[in-house]
Motif scaffolding. Structure first.
Motif, PDB file in Angstrom:
ATOM      1  N   ARG A 226     -49.474   5.685  50.048  1.00 12.91           N
ATOM      2  CA  ARG A 226     -48.444   6.251  50.929  1.00 12.91           C
ATOM      3  C   ARG A 226     -47.316   6.926  50.161  1.00 12.91           C
ATOM      4  O   ARG A 226     -46.273   7.210  50.733  1.00 12.91           O
ATOM      5  N   LYS A 227     -47.528   7.214  48.879  1.00 14.98           N
ATOM      6  CA  LYS A 227     -46.475   7.823  48.066  1.00 14.98           C
ATOM      7  C   LYS A 227     -46.929   9.165  47.484  1.00 14.98           C
ATOM      8  O   LYS A 227     -46.497   9.563  46.394  1.00 14.98           O
ATOM      9  N   TYR A 228     -47.778   9.889  48.195  1.00 14.24           N
ATOM     10  CA  TYR A 228     -48.197  11.215  47.737  1.00 14.24           C
ATOM     11  C   TYR A 228     -48.693  12.032  48.933  1.00 14.24           C
ATOM     12  O   TYR A 228     -49.073  11.486  49.968  1.00 14.24           O
ATOM     13  N   LEU A 229     -48.663  13.356  48.787  1.00 12.66           N
ATOM     14  CA  LEU A 229     -49.219  14.272  49.770  1.00 12.66           C
ATOM     15  C   LEU A 229     -50.563  14.755  49.248  1.00 12.66           C
ATOM     16  O   LEU A 229     -50.813  14.739  48.032  1.00 12.66           O
ATOM     17  N   LEU A 230     -51.413  15.235  50.138  1.00  5.86           N
ATOM     18  CA  LEU A 230     -52.763  15.624  49.726  1.00  5.86           C
ATOM     19  C   LEU A 230     -53.152  16.970  50.341  1.00  5.86           C
ATOM     20  O   LEU A 230     -52.910  17.216  51.528  1.00  5.86           O
ATOM     21  N   VAL A 231     -53.761  17.816  49.508  1.00  9.16           N
ATOM     22  CA  VAL A 231     -54.362  19.075  49.952  1.00  9.16           C
ATOM     23  C   VAL A 231     -55.785  19.129  49.428  1.00  9.16           C
ATOM     24  O   VAL A 231     -56.011  18.953  48.225  1.00  9.16           O
ATOM     25  N   ILE A 232     -56.752  19.344  50.330  1.00  6.90           N
ATOM     26  CA  ILE A 232     -58.145  19.532  49.928  1.00  6.90           C
ATOM     27  C   ILE A 232     -58.613  20.850  50.523  1.00  6.90           C
ATOM     28  O   ILE A 232     -58.801  20.964  51.735  1.00  6.90           O
ATOM     29  N   ALA A 233     -58.767  21.859  49.685  1.00  3.82           N
ATOM     30  CA  ALA A 233     -59.160  23.185  50.175  1.00  3.82           C
ATOM     31  C   ALA A 233     -59.590  24.049  49.006  1.00  3.82           C
ATOM     32  O   ALA A 233     -59.161  23.831  47.865  1.00  3.82           O
ATOM     33  N   ARG A 234     -60.431  25.027  49.289  1.00  9.42           N
ATOM     34  CA  ARG A 234     -60.774  25.990  48.255  1.00  9.42           C
ATOM     35  C   ARG A 234     -59.531  26.814  47.919  1.00  9.42           C
ATOM     36  O   ARG A 234     -58.764  27.181  48.806  1.00  9.42           O
ATOM     37  N   PRO A 235     -59.317  27.112  46.648  1.00  6.83           N
ATOM     38  CA  PRO A 235     -58.112  27.852  46.247  1.00  6.83           C
ATOM     39  C   PRO A 235     -58.211  29.329  46.581  1.00  6.83           C
ATOM     40  O   PRO A 235     -58.451  30.176  45.712  1.00  6.83           O
ATOM     41  N   GLU A 236     -58.020  29.652  47.852  1.00  3.58           N
ATOM     42  CA  GLU A 236     -58.118  31.018  48.337  1.00  3.58           C
ATOM     43  C   GLU A 236     -56.885  31.353  49.169  1.00  3.58           C
ATOM     44  O   GLU A 236     -56.302  30.464  49.798  1.00  3.58           O
ATOM     45  N   PRO A 237     -56.479  32.617  49.228  1.00  3.01           N
ATOM     46  CA  PRO A 237     -55.241  33.001  49.918  1.00  3.01           C
ATOM     47  C   PRO A 237     -55.173  32.560  51.374  1.00  3.01           C
ATOM     48  O   PRO A 237     -54.104  32.141  51.842  1.00  3.01           O
ATOM     49  N   GLU A 238     -56.294  32.647  52.108  1.00  3.42           N
ATOM     50  CA  GLU A 238     -56.249  32.308  53.535  1.00  3.42           C
ATOM     51  C   GLU A 238     -56.111  30.809  53.788  1.00  3.42           C
ATOM     52  O   GLU A 238     -55.978  30.380  54.935  1.00  3.42           O
ATOM     53  N   ASN A 239     -56.120  30.008  52.726  1.00  4.39           N
ATOM     54  CA  ASN A 239     -55.904  28.571  52.876  1.00  4.39           C
ATOM     55  C   ASN A 239     -54.464  28.155  52.567  1.00  4.39           C
ATOM     56  O   ASN A 239     -54.156  26.963  52.498  1.00  4.39           O
ATOM     57  N   SER A 240     -53.599  29.143  52.367  1.00  2.00           N
ATOM     58  CA  SER A 240     -52.143  28.926  52.247  1.00  2.00           C
ATOM     59  C   SER A 240     -51.751  28.027  51.074  1.00  2.00           C
ATOM     60  O   SER A 240     -50.681  27.410  51.103  1.00  2.00           O
ATOM     61  N   ILE A 241     -52.580  27.966  50.035  1.00  2.00           N
ATOM     62  CA  ILE A 241     -52.254  27.094  48.903  1.00  2.00           C
ATOM     63  C   ILE A 241     -50.943  27.518  48.253  1.00  2.00           C
ATOM     64  O   ILE A 241     -50.078  26.683  47.943  1.00  2.00           O
ATOM     65  N   LEU A 242     -50.761  28.812  48.040  1.00  2.00           N
ATOM     66  CA  LEU A 242     -49.551  29.299  47.384  1.00  2.00           C
ATOM     67  C   LEU A 242     -48.313  28.984  48.223  1.00  2.00           C
ATOM     68  O   LEU A 242     -47.296  28.524  47.681  1.00  2.00           O
TER      69      LEU A 242
ATOM     70  N   ALA B 127     -49.803  16.468  65.716  1.00  2.00           N
ATOM     71  CA  ALA B 127     -49.631  16.937  64.348  1.00  2.00           C
ATOM     72  C   ALA B 127     -48.402  17.839  64.262  1.00  2.00           C
ATOM     73  O   ALA B 127     -47.856  18.272  65.278  1.00  2.00           O
ATOM     74  N   ALA B 128     -47.969  18.122  63.052  1.00  2.33           N
ATOM     75  CA  ALA B 128     -46.884  19.071  62.821  1.00  2.33           C
ATOM     76  C   ALA B 128     -47.491  20.371  62.283  1.00  2.33           C
ATOM     77  O   ALA B 128     -48.555  20.356  61.658  1.00  2.33           O
ATOM     78  N   TYR B 129     -46.794  21.492  62.526  1.00  2.00           N
ATOM     79  CA  TYR B 129     -47.340  22.792  62.147  1.00  2.00           C
ATOM     80  C   TYR B 129     -46.274  23.650  61.467  1.00  2.00           C
ATOM     81  O   TYR B 129     -45.082  23.517  61.739  1.00  2.00           O
ATOM     82  N   PHE B 130     -46.726  24.533  60.563  1.00  2.00           N
ATOM     83  CA  PHE B 130     -45.809  25.460  59.891  1.00  2.00           C
ATOM     84  C   PHE B 130     -46.333  26.886  60.014  1.00  2.00           C
ATOM     85  O   PHE B 130     -47.542  27.118  60.131  1.00  2.00           O
ATOM     86  N   LYS B 131     -45.404  27.851  59.973  1.00  2.00           N
ATOM     87  CA  LYS B 131     -45.770  29.260  60.108  1.00  2.00           C
ATOM     88  C   LYS B 131     -45.858  29.966  58.766  1.00  2.00           C
ATOM     89  O   LYS B 131     -46.708  30.831  58.568  1.00  2.00           O
ATOM     90  N   ASP B 132     -44.953  29.614  57.856  1.00  2.00           N
ATOM     91  CA  ASP B 132     -44.883  30.306  56.576  1.00  2.00           C
ATOM     92  C   ASP B 132     -44.267  29.377  55.540  1.00  2.00           C
ATOM     93  O   ASP B 132     -44.059  28.179  55.799  1.00  2.00           O
ATOM     94  N   GLU B 133     -43.962  29.923  54.383  1.00  2.00           N
ATOM     95  CA  GLU B 133     -43.418  29.120  53.286  1.00  2.00           C
ATOM     96  C   GLU B 133     -42.104  28.442  53.663  1.00  2.00           C
ATOM     97  O   GLU B 133     -41.912  27.241  53.408  1.00  2.00           O
ATOM     98  N   VAL B 134     -41.189  29.187  54.268  1.00  2.00           N
ATOM     99  CA  VAL B 134     -39.884  28.633  54.643  1.00  2.00           C
ATOM    100  C   VAL B 134     -40.049  27.522  55.671  1.00  2.00           C
ATOM    101  O   VAL B 134     -39.446  26.448  55.556  1.00  2.00           O
ATOM    102  N   ASP B 135     -40.875  27.771  56.651  1.00  2.00           N
ATOM    103  CA  ASP B 135     -41.108  26.764  57.697  1.00  2.00           C
ATOM    104  C   ASP B 135     -41.783  25.524  57.125  1.00  2.00           C
ATOM    105  O   ASP B 135     -41.478  24.394  57.515  1.00  2.00           O
ATOM    106  N   CYS B 136     -42.693  25.729  56.173  1.00  2.00           N
ATOM    107  CA  CYS B 136     -43.382  24.596  55.547  1.00  2.00           C
ATOM    108  C   CYS B 136     -42.386  23.717  54.800  1.00  2.00           C
ATOM    109  O   CYS B 136     -42.442  22.481  54.880  1.00  2.00           O
ATOM    110  N   ASP B 137     -41.456  24.331  54.086  1.00  2.00           N
ATOM    111  CA  ASP B 137     -40.413  23.581  53.377  1.00  2.00           C
ATOM    112  C   ASP B 137     -39.598  22.745  54.356  1.00  2.00           C
ATOM    113  O   ASP B 137     -39.330  21.556  54.117  1.00  2.00           O
ATOM    114  N   GLN B 138     -39.201  23.333  55.472  1.00  2.00           N
ATOM    115  CA  GLN B 138     -38.405  22.625  56.467  1.00  2.00           C
ATOM    116  C   GLN B 138     -39.174  21.458  57.077  1.00  2.00           C
ATOM    117  O   GLN B 138     -38.630  20.360  57.267  1.00  2.00           O
ATOM    118  N   GLN B 139     -40.438  21.696  57.376  1.00  2.00           N
ATOM    119  CA  GLN B 139     -41.271  20.636  57.955  1.00  2.00           C
ATOM    120  C   GLN B 139     -41.439  19.479  56.969  1.00  2.00           C
ATOM    121  O   GLN B 139     -41.344  18.306  57.357  1.00  2.00           O
TER     122      GLN B 139
END
Length: 396
Positions: A200-216, A316-328
């Motif tokens: 419970r002390k980490y976040l997790l992302v599992i996805a192919r490193p591609e632009p449409e997966n919003s990794i950046l 669930a919670a949702y984000f639109k872009d980088e700024v929104d993701c930071d806020q969430q």
């Protein structure tokens, strides 16, 4: 009694190590073999390991594997692999299940041979940002070929069915079968020790490193400020790839890149003990990794689009872009009550739509229905029974 037969094409092969389709192919094949089916899965092999071999065969847990070697693991050689697989499959008995439409133009051969071919449409693949114009044109053409040459289409998400019906205007039979997963009620916490992670002390992302997966966007949002817990990312990132390099460049010291992990027990533990699962997919249908996060009771923060919102639901919670993701992230991570509510919402949504391997049963029902149609067609094409006219005798 003769066994029902199924041929699975469109994946790199099993055991699943590459992505959602491979994982699903493995689950479906094991399920059907256990129920008495004869299942064959086509697997892409490295020709360097088998010089001179055109094709070779093996059996894994009762599943017939057809290995077709190709020199390199890239798009062009994958197309050749798909062609060779189709040419091999048209000479074998059974229903054909094609996962994805990337080379659906070859499905014309099934139509010419009057073979039953069912295609999983795999979202709007040609929409993805990573493709150039020619690649998008190829995928767009093959999307149409899949519709023309298939007997039935599978959509893993209601939005994909809507797209096929309303925008492409196809009248082909379309069956919506979302992916399912087994519930995860416990996992080995000791497996986290290898990565110095705490439950419970980490976040997790599992996805192919591609632009449409919003990794950046996720990495930049997370790295805007100190979070006092790590963001764990699975997948292979190479400095030689420009997008990967940009992701690595913007990652703070709190971002951990663990590489690709194929050990399912480890991945399961990472999901089960994550404080938050972050899902950035912008294009596609029902992503198996998101379903597996729900099955592990992970609170979910996802990119806000119609695909993800239907899967993860209102909790669930949702984000639109980088700024929104930071806020969430800032709002969610330190709110224990909200995280507990999101966890319960994930489990509730899982039980509502994705529990108990119901996708496997739905696929078998579809295959049996298609076999029934095939038998009916053969009966209709058989020589008609000649009726002998007889005169009835009258009784006085």
């Amino acid at each position: 009694m003769k066994k029902n037969r199924l041929l699975i094409l469109g994946t790199r092969g099993i055991p699943g190590k590459h992505g959602g389709f491979e994982t699903f192919a493995e689950r479906l094949a094991l399920y059907l073999v256990d129920r008495g089916w004869n299942v064959t899965v086509y697997c892409q092999a490295d020709s360097k390991k088998f010089p001179g071999a055109e094709v070779y065969y093996s059996v894994w847990q009762g599943i017939n594997l057809v290995h077709i070697p190709v020199p390199k693991n890239n798009s062009l050689w994958s197309i050749l692999f798909d062609l060779k697989a189709v040419l091999h499959a048209i000479n074998r008995e059974g229903i054909v299940l094609t996962l994805g439409y990337n080379t659906a133009i070859f499905s014309l051969l099934y139509r010419l041979r009057k073979r039953v071919n069912i295609t999983n449409m795999d979202g709007m693949e040609w929409w993805r940002k990573k493709w150039n114009f020619l690649e998008k044109a190829w995928l767009y053409t093959n999307e149409r070929c899949a519709i023309w040459f298939s007997d039935c289409l599978i959509a893993d998400h209601p939005h994909i069915k809507h797209y096929l019906r309303q925008e492409i205007k196809t009248s082909k039979p379309i069956v919506v079968i979302p992916y399912s997963a087994q519930i995860v009620t416990q996992a080995d916490k000791k497996l986290l020790n290898k990565y110095n992670l705490v439950s419970r002390k980490y976040l997790l992302v599992i996805a192919r490193p591609e632009p449409e997966n919003s990794i950046l966007e996720i990495v930049k949002a997370f790295s805007k400020r100190q979070r006092n817990l790590p963001l764990v990312i699975l997948g292979n990132y190479s400095p030689e790839n420009s997008y990967h390099r940009e992701v690595l460049q913007f990652a703070s010291e709190e971002v951990m890149f663990l590489g690709a992990i194929y050990n399912q027990e480890i991945v399961e533990s990472l999901r089960y003990y994550a404080r938050l699962y972050v899902h950035g997919h912008q294009v596609g249908g029902t992503n198996p990794s998101l379903i597996e996060a729900l099955s592990a009771g992970s609170p979910v923060l996802a990119h806000g689009n119609s695909f993800n919102s239907w899967v993860a639901g209102e909790g669930a919670a949702y984000f639109k872009d980088e700024v929104d993701c930071d806020q969430q992230l800032t709002q969610i991570l330190n709110n224990e009550v909200n995280l507990a509510t999101m966890k319960q919402s994930s489990l509730a949504r899982y039980y509502e739509e994705f529990a108990d391997d119901r996708d496997l049963k739905a696929h078998e029902d579809l295959f049996l229905k298609q076999l029934g149609k095939k038998l009916d067609n053969k009966a209709n094409q058989a020589e008609p029974i000649k009726l002998v006219e007889t005169k009835s005798k009258s009784i006085n």
